[in-house]
Scaffold this active site. Structure first.
Site, mmCIF file in Angstrom:
data_model
loop_
_atom_site.group_PDB
_atom_site.id
_atom_site.type_symbol
_atom_site.label_atom_id
_atom_site.label_comp_id
_atom_site.label_asym_id
_atom_site.label_seq_id
_atom_site.Cartn_x
_atom_site.Cartn_y
_atom_site.Cartn_z
ATOM 1 N N ASP A 51 4.227 3.351 -4.336
ATOM 2 C CA ASP A 51 3.298 3.529 -5.446
ATOM 3 C C ASP A 51 3.458 2.356 -6.412
ATOM 4 O O ASP A 51 4.501 2.190 -7.046
ATOM 5 C CB ASP A 51 3.620 4.848 -6.153
ATOM 6 C CG ASP A 51 2.676 5.160 -7.300
ATOM 7 O OD1 ASP A 51 1.929 4.259 -7.736
ATOM 8 O OD2 ASP A 51 2.703 6.304 -7.798
ATOM 9 N N ASP A 107 0.846 -1.190 0.000
ATOM 10 C CA ASP A 107 0.000 0.000 0.000
ATOM 11 C C ASP A 107 0.880 1.239 0.000
ATOM 12 O O ASP A 107 2.048 1.186 0.400
ATOM 13 C CB ASP A 107 -0.917 0.024 1.226
ATOM 14 C CG ASP A 107 -2.197 0.809 0.994
ATOM 15 O OD1 ASP A 107 -2.108 2.050 0.854
ATOM 16 O OD2 ASP A 107 -3.272 0.199 0.948
ATOM 17 N N LYS A 154 -11.985 0.179 -15.056
ATOM 18 C CA LYS A 154 -12.521 -1.091 -14.565
ATOM 19 C C LYS A 154 -12.977 -1.997 -15.715
ATOM 20 O O LYS A 154 -12.890 -3.233 -15.597
ATOM 21 C CB LYS A 154 -13.655 -0.847 -13.583
ATOM 22 C CG LYS A 154 -13.185 -0.196 -12.285
ATOM 23 C CD LYS A 154 -12.111 -1.026 -11.570
ATOM 24 C CE LYS A 154 -11.729 -0.444 -10.232
ATOM 25 N NZ LYS A 154 -10.744 -1.271 -9.501
ATOM 26 N N ASN A 160 -5.970 -5.369 -5.713
ATOM 27 C CA ASN A 160 -7.138 -4.703 -5.138
ATOM 28 C C ASN A 160 -7.009 -3.180 -5.098
ATOM 29 O O ASN A 160 -8.016 -2.477 -5.132
ATOM 30 C CB ASN A 160 -7.367 -5.232 -3.723
ATOM 31 C CG ASN A 160 -8.350 -4.389 -2.950
ATOM 32 O OD1 ASN A 160 -9.566 -4.473 -3.152
ATOM 33 N ND2 ASN A 160 -7.841 -3.544 -2.061
ATOM 34 N N TYR A 178 -12.906 6.164 -14.331
ATOM 35 C CA TYR A 178 -13.050 4.965 -13.506
ATOM 36 C C TYR A 178 -13.731 3.854 -14.301
ATOM 37 O O TYR A 178 -13.326 2.686 -14.234
ATOM 38 C CB TYR A 178 -13.861 5.301 -12.259
ATOM 39 C CG TYR A 178 -13.918 4.196 -11.228
ATOM 40 C CD1 TYR A 178 -12.897 4.027 -10.303
ATOM 41 C CD2 TYR A 178 -15.001 3.318 -11.175
ATOM 42 C CE1 TYR A 178 -12.949 3.015 -9.351
ATOM 43 C CE2 TYR A 178 -15.057 2.310 -10.227
ATOM 44 C CZ TYR A 178 -14.029 2.159 -9.317
ATOM 45 O OH TYR A 178 -14.085 1.159 -8.387
#
Length: 255
Positions: A65, A39, A162, A92, A158
């Site tokens: 990153d 993360d 996705k 994720n 977005y």
């Protein structure tokens, strides 16, 4: 991770400092897996590792990153060096856009969203694949979104990111199934996490999408419910599941 023998398996979970990623990391660890928490949020990543440690699990954090190849290499090298291999990769980590319609989307919003949501999983999966191929097995699980299944769940950036994730999952499933590697995704509906939408006042995108979402979604899901689906797809219980996109959304995708 599996009803047979999850103990000792090496798992990478990105975006595991909070939300769905954190819930997945905790669940994997609870079932005996060794977890690398990746993360950008150092404090959150270390807190996840500490919680796993308090429960007598094994975890290590790598902070950075994930769209930076050097960070990706460090994640993979750490997982292989610490766990001896990588059995599961959970891509994720992600960010939301501003719900902007395409005409309102500036270069920064577009590039940041695509870089984190699509390029970073591409880079990490590419780096992990040689290790899974050498082992002859592996499970790749991606967090897609309802926005990857429809056009009215998020902004242009977005939504494109996705849809790209879902295309990547399907291509991976076809390309590597003969090598023992599976690729699947969950498509979460609205879930209680710390992701927030910083929509501009009076923007066309949110004004258009908001009413569509409010009239079709069911209840708000939990990070733990999403994590349960991730762990299932990673497990041997899903050994014949490959290239699937599993909506975890209280029926939103069915409307």
């Amino acid at each position: 991770m599996n009803t047979t023998d999850p103990a000792g398996r090496g798992v990478i979970v990105t975006g595991a400092a909070s939300g769905i990623g954190r819930a997945a990391a905790l669940r994997f660890a609870d079932e005996g897996a060794r977890v690398l928490v990746a993360d950008l949020d150092r404090e959150g990543a270390e807190a996840t590792v500490e919680e796993i440690g308090r429960a007598k699990g094994t975890a290590v954090a790598v902070v950075g990153d994930l769209s930076d190849q050097r960070v990706v290499d460090r994640v993979v090298d750490t997982a292989v060096g610490t766990f001896g291999g990588i059995h599961v990769l959970v891509n994720n980590a992600g960010v939301m856009d501003r719900m902007s319609a395409l005409g309102e989307t500036d270069d920064d919003e577009w590039q940041r969203t695509l870089r984190i949501n699509l390029t970073a999983p591409f880079l990490l999966t590419r780096a992990v694949l040689p290790h899974m191929l050498a082992a002859g097995h592996g499970s790749l699980v991606f967090t897609a979104s309802e926005a990857g299944l429809r056009g009215g769940a998020a902004g242009a950036a977005y939504t494109a990111s996705k849809h790209g994730v879902i295309g990547l999952v399907k291509n991976l499933a076809v390309m590597y199934r003969k090598q023992g590697i599976r690729a699947n995704a969950i498509a979460p509906g609205p879930t209680a996490t710390n992701i927030r939408v910083d929509a501009g006042p009076g923007a066309h995108g949110p004004a258009t999408i908001g009413p569509l979402i409010s009239t079709t979604i069911g209840r708000i899901g939990s990070a733990e419910e999403q994590a349960a689906a991730i762990v299932f797809l990673a497990s041997d219980a899903a050994a014949f599941v490959n290239g699937a996109v599993l909506p975890v959304d209280d029926g939103w995708a069915a409307t």
